[in-house]
Write an enzyme that holds these catalytic residues in place. Structure first.
Site, PDB file in Angstrom:
ATOM      1  N   ARG A 190      -0.556 -29.117  11.267  1.00 60.01           N
ATOM      2  CA  ARG A 190      -1.173 -28.437  12.404  1.00 60.01           C
ATOM      3  C   ARG A 190      -2.502 -29.121  12.716  1.00 60.01           C
ATOM      4  NH1 ARG A 190       3.076 -25.499  14.249  1.00 60.01           N
ATOM      5  NH2 ARG A 190       4.105 -24.403  12.519  1.00 60.01           N
ATOM      6  N   ASP A 192       8.988 -27.745  21.282  1.00 63.66           N
ATOM      7  CA  ASP A 192       8.473 -27.766  22.640  1.00 63.66           C
ATOM      8  C   ASP A 192       6.945 -27.828  22.667  1.00 63.66           C
ATOM      9  OD1 ASP A 192       8.687 -25.031  21.632  1.00 63.66           O
ATOM     10  OD2 ASP A 192       7.939 -24.416  23.590  1.00 63.66           O
ATOM     11  N   ASP A 218      16.064 -24.264  14.937  1.00 57.83           N
ATOM     12  CA  ASP A 218      16.442 -23.061  15.691  1.00 57.83           C
ATOM     13  C   ASP A 218      17.371 -23.351  16.863  1.00 57.83           C
ATOM     14  OD1 ASP A 218      14.885 -21.469  14.048  1.00 57.83           O
ATOM     15  OD2 ASP A 218      13.104 -21.676  15.303  1.00 57.83           O
ATOM     16  N   GLY A 251      43.892 -43.806   7.880  1.00 60.51           N
ATOM     17  CA  GLY A 251      45.010 -44.593   8.370  1.00 60.51           C
ATOM     18  C   GLY A 251      44.490 -45.842   9.062  1.00 60.51           C
ATOM     19  N   HIS A 306      41.620 -38.393  -1.850  1.00 65.13           N
ATOM     20  CA  HIS A 306      41.892 -37.105  -1.223  1.00 65.13           C
ATOM     21  C   HIS A 306      40.752 -36.103  -1.333  1.00 65.13           C
ATOM     22  CE1 HIS A 306      45.960 -38.736  -1.153  1.00 65.13           C
ATOM     23  NE2 HIS A 306      46.249 -37.811  -0.262  1.00 65.13           N
TER      24      HIS A 306
END
Length: 934
Positions: free
Chosen positions: A224, A255, A302, A736, A822
């Site tokens: 901050r 934002d 979020d 494959g 697998h």
């Protein structure tokens, strides 16, 4: 060594003799997807091989290379010689389809309107260029080292709350920045470091961001900053940037962080004038840094930012939540407990909603959708009924910002005390807190961050004095740039709507997807189907009076007598069971009985099927594998017997959840409708295969879970390689002939190369990669990862590549191989696969219902249009149906892959971020790329 050299030279000779066959395959690819990709190699990259004959061959070949005039004049071409690819070794033939296919058709793609009818059909014959990130087009035009960013500096920093994937974004920005010629600086501790300057702003090299892609949090720190809130503090930040020559900024945050960067940009000229006047910068510095260009990436768990489908960190946070729910569910079931869980989301309920949908939670509380005033009575009634129906646990998820209609906070303790006091259930509270922010990022978040980081750098290369600040967003399946402040204003509008108690508007502003998720959740988590549509066991659904005259709900259950069926076909894939659960519940909710067919078509022929009830599928959403059982059998050769069984069991609509075999099965049955009227029913395929090789969709169920399993395995392998010092691992993935898993896991795992069938590679490519790894390890980077798809090459096997690397790099590193096998098909489904399976099956059930109602007469359903035998897939951001017969022209049946695959456009990014001195070119871009006469 001599024997190995002889073998290699013999192999190369054989490869070139088969060149004609290879070219025919490339021509087929070019016709279907705009041309194959090739890799360019610098001759200098191969000098360490110390083989004169190889160098002579390369120089002779280079003389025959045709290069466009424009590319010749570029700086990179003036300094580098290129050689053409040698023809690949596989003996390829033109694809011979196993069926009588109509190759002249074009694919149609349609969605459903609000009433369930097909909307306007979209022709998909056009190019899919709108799905491509800029990085693909950028590299195909021959741009690269030192071309567009030379003489410029770029700064990247993280700000606000941390989120998983930020490090992957930083890595991508640094490496893509260096690739295009920028001098790249990392600004440590966010805006605080920008204001403090000094050692907080450090130049980064390629090596400096090695090994951070798999780390959570942010290695460059976030803090901050009160100073930056004041104009004087922002002027200090501007001075520090100018002194480093930084006039391009990439900000990764929420934002608030993005808004702060935009403010700095708008004030920039004012700051320059004042700093120049005060003598703190020179006129030369002022001129060189006259404009500040801003590009943002949203890092927030979020997913609360309007303008992007997904923010960096959201998927991983959902992984943490679902891991906790799955773990808690086992202990809750053991003791018949109720758990009340709090998740993050002070102003956005996305995490709570999607987690509730993925975990089949009994109740979710969201800020955007407060419950009605009588919610307490409804909650208690629902919990009580679920216990009566035999469920031993209850899960309630609360977003930390949840409120009621009067804006009174709804807390976990309040809900717990309510349940204990009035129901007497053993109830516990779990607050996940910052666990949701921690841990390694998911494969999705790593890939998203890589794509966004590269796009951000390329946006800065194109910026000029008139360019406004932008943010890189995910739009469907493409990284795009959108105006930053427009998105910020939309995001802030949600907060204003919540503050004004306009909850409907707040939910609407979250987007259509948010509301569809909420609607789906509300339907699937009902305690039982409506009394007038179906019984709890699913055996009597809106049936006729004559059949069940003694049923207590006889007067309500009348008017319909239709049966749906669901089966799994192909290999097991995570998400199959989630799809089965939602399909069964939506069908029962709307009055249709559902048969669960066990073990695919084999089970159908053996009458191994039964009615599925509401509670039979209650625990399916989190189960891996296939609860119904599956195998690879298709109706080929037994169409008559399959038709007889559909008639015997009176099946009016069929859902097949499966892979390539499921697609083939519906295609076969559709083509046999003229012979067998039993196939004239609606049939839908929901693609489910870890290989992601089914045409008509960008993603298949199970591929995200498999991708995460591979990425986690690569993380552990890298740790082992680093501990062993100077070691290279060759890792084989499933898929494959489809290279999706190899490519995407290579991008997510920070691999050095990924070998796949779709992109030809030669012995020269292997040798070049050995040189790359040698240089990397010689630079004190202790490990290397090579990914190979299981069918990438008939001759260049995993064992061969491992031995080649071991021999060529024996004085530099040791080499090991690892076949994952697998384990890629197992495990609990990821959040992505659970939700995709849930929502696709809902769409499928609604579609089958609509077609049945439109084509039913006297309890007989008959429809033979191609649109009623379709595959439901995701293309870009649209969920839609494509007739299976239309997909044949887009399918390579010999190799069981689509002819065009969107993820191939991301392969250049994998190579760039791995520091390969090679770029990709396209034959189709003749005016701006090198073309080879082979």
């Amino acid at each position: 060594m001599i024997v190995l050299c002889f073998f290699i030279l013999k192999l190369v000779t054989s490869i070139m003799e088969r060149g004609g066959e290879r070219l025919r395959r490339l021509q087929l690819q070019a016709a279907s997807s705009g041309g194959p990709t090739k890799r360019q190699h610098s001759v200098d990259d191969l000098t360490a091989l110390n083989r004169p004959e190889d160098l002579q061959q390369l120089n002779n070949a280079a003389a025959n290379v045709h290069v466009s005039k424009k590319l010749k004049q570029s700086p990179v071409m003036k300094q580098t010689r290129f050689v053409p690819d040698v023809i690949h070794d596989d003996e390829e033939r033109d694809t011979v389809p196993p069926y009588n296919l109509d190759w002249s058709g074009s694919s149609t793609f349609f969605t459903m309107d609000d009433g369930g009818s097909p909307k306007k059909q979209l022709n998909r014959k056009s190019s899919d260029a709108d799905m491509v990130d800029t990085v693909s087009m950028f590299t195909t035009r021959g741009q690269g080292f030192g071309m567009v960013g030379a003489g410029k500096s770029l700064g990247v920093f993280t700000s606000g709350g941390d989120s998983q994937g930020m490090n992957a974004a930083v890595r991508a920005v640094v490496r893509m920045g260096i690739y295009v010629g920028f001098k790249v600086y990392a600004i440590h501790e966010g805006y605080q470091g920008m204001c403090d300057g000094g050692d907080h702003i450090k130049e980064k090299s390629w090596k400096d961001v090695t090994g951070i892609i798999q780390l959570g949090g942010t290695v460059i720190g976030s803090a901050r900053c009160k100073d930056f809130r004041d104009k004087a503090g922002r002027q200090k930040a501007a001075r520090n940037l100018i002194k480093k020559g930084i006039s391009n900024l990439v900000v990764i945050g929420g934002d608030g962080s993005l808004t702060g960067a935009n403010i700095l940009s708008t004030e920039w000229k004012e700051h320059i004038d004042e700093l120049l006047k005060a003598g703190q910068i020179t006129s030369k510095e002022a001129t060189a840094n006259s404009h500040l260009h801003i590009v943002g990436m949203v890092g927030s768990i979020d997913n609360d930012f309007c303008g992007t489908d997904m923010t960096i960190g959201t998927d991983t946070a959902l992984h943490r939540i679902i891991e906790a729910v799955d773990a808690i569910s086992t202990t809750a079931q053991s003791h018949q407990r109720c758990f009340v869980m709090e998740v993050m989301g002070r102003h956005c309920g996305y995490l709570a909603l999607v987690a509730g949908l993925a975990s089949a939670a009994d109740w979710v509380f969201l800020p955007e959708m407060p419950p009605e005033d009588d919610w307490e009575d409804k909650l208690l009634k629902k919990l009580s009924r679920t216990r009566e129906f035999g469920r031993r646990l209850n899960i309630i998820i609360i977003a930390e910002g949840a409120i009621d209609r009067h804006c009174k906070e709804i807390t976990t303790d309040h809900v717990k005390n309510l349940i204990v006091k009035r129901l007497g259930f053993d109830t516990r509270v779990t607050v996940l807190g910052h666990v949701q922010r921690g841990g390694n990022p998911s494969a999705f978040d790593r890939i998203l961050a890589c794509r966004m980081g590269a796009e951000a750098v390329l946006a800065l290369t194109e910026a000029d004095e008139n360019t406004t600040a932008s943010v890189v967003s995910l739009d469907g399946n493409k990284a795009v740039r959108v105006p930053l402040m427009e998105c910020v204003k939309k995001t802030q509008a949600v907060g204003k709507a919540l503050a004004a108690k306009n909850f409907e508007l707040a939910a609407e502003l979250r987007g259509k997807s948010f509301n569809n998720n909420l609607k789906t959740y509300m339907t699937l988590t009902r305690t039982k189907p409506p009394a007038d549509t179906c019984t709890l066991d699913g055996k009597i659904c809106a049936d006729s009076q004559s059949s069940h005259a003694d049923h207590p709900n006889n007067e309500k259950l009348k008017g319909k007598n239709f049966n749906f069926a669901v089966m799994n076909v192909g290999a097991p894939a995570a998400g199959m069971n989630a799809a089965g659960r939602s399909f069964v519940r939506i069908a029962l909710y709307n009055g249709y009985r559902v048969y669960g067919i066990h073990d695919g078509f084999e089970g159908l022929l053996q009458d191994n099927l039964n009615h599925l009830g509401w509670m039979d599928v209650s625990e399916w959403v989190g189960l891996g594998g296939s609860a119904l059982g599956t195998n690879r059998m298709t109706p080929k050769g037994q169409l008559k017997e399959v038709a007889a069984k559909l008639k015997q069991h009176n099946i009016h609509g069929l859902l097949i959840v499966g892979g390539f075999e499921a697609y083939i099965s519906v295609t076969l049955m559709c083509e046999a409708r003229d012979q067998f009227s039993e196939f004239c029913i609606p049939m839908v395929v929901v693609p489910a295969t870890v290989s992601n090789n089914v045409p008509g969709t960008d993603f298949s169920l199970g591929c995200d879970t498999a991708l995460n399993a591979i990425t986690e395995a690569i993380d552990k392998i890298k740790q082992s390689a680093s501990g062993s010092k100077r070691r290279v691992f060759v890792v084989e993935t499933m898929g494959g002939y489809c290279g999706y898993l190899a490519t995407m896991s290579g991008l997510a795992g920070g691999a050095d190369a990924a070998y796949i069938f779709e992109e030809e590679f030669t012995i020269l490519d292997l040798q070049g990669d050995v040189v790359h790894l040698g240089a990397k390890i010689d630079d004190q980077i202790q490990r290397g990862i090579i990914i190979r798809n299981e069918y990438a090459s008939k001759n260049f096997t995993t064992d061969f590549i491992q031995k080649l690397y071991a021999e060529e790099g024996k004085n530099l590193f040791t080499t090991r191989s690892n076949v994952l096998g697998h384990m890629q098909q197992g495990g609990s489904p990821s959040v992505f696969d659970r939700n995709m399976g849930t929502k696709l099956a809902v769409k499928a059930a609604e579609y089958l219902q609509r077609i049945v109602e439109e084509n039913a007469k006297d309890n007989v359903v008959y429809t033979n249009t191609k649109e009623t035998a379709c595959l439901l897939g995701i293309r870009k951001r649209v969920v839609g149906f494509t007739p299976c017969v239309d997909l044949k022209v887009k399918t390579d049946f010999e190799h069981r892959i689509p002819k065009h695959q969107w993820w191939m456009k991301l392969r250049p990014l994998l190579r760039i971020l791995a520091k390969h001195r090679s770029t990709y070119i396209k034959d189709a871009v003749e005016s701006e790329s090198a073309t080879f006469d082979v």
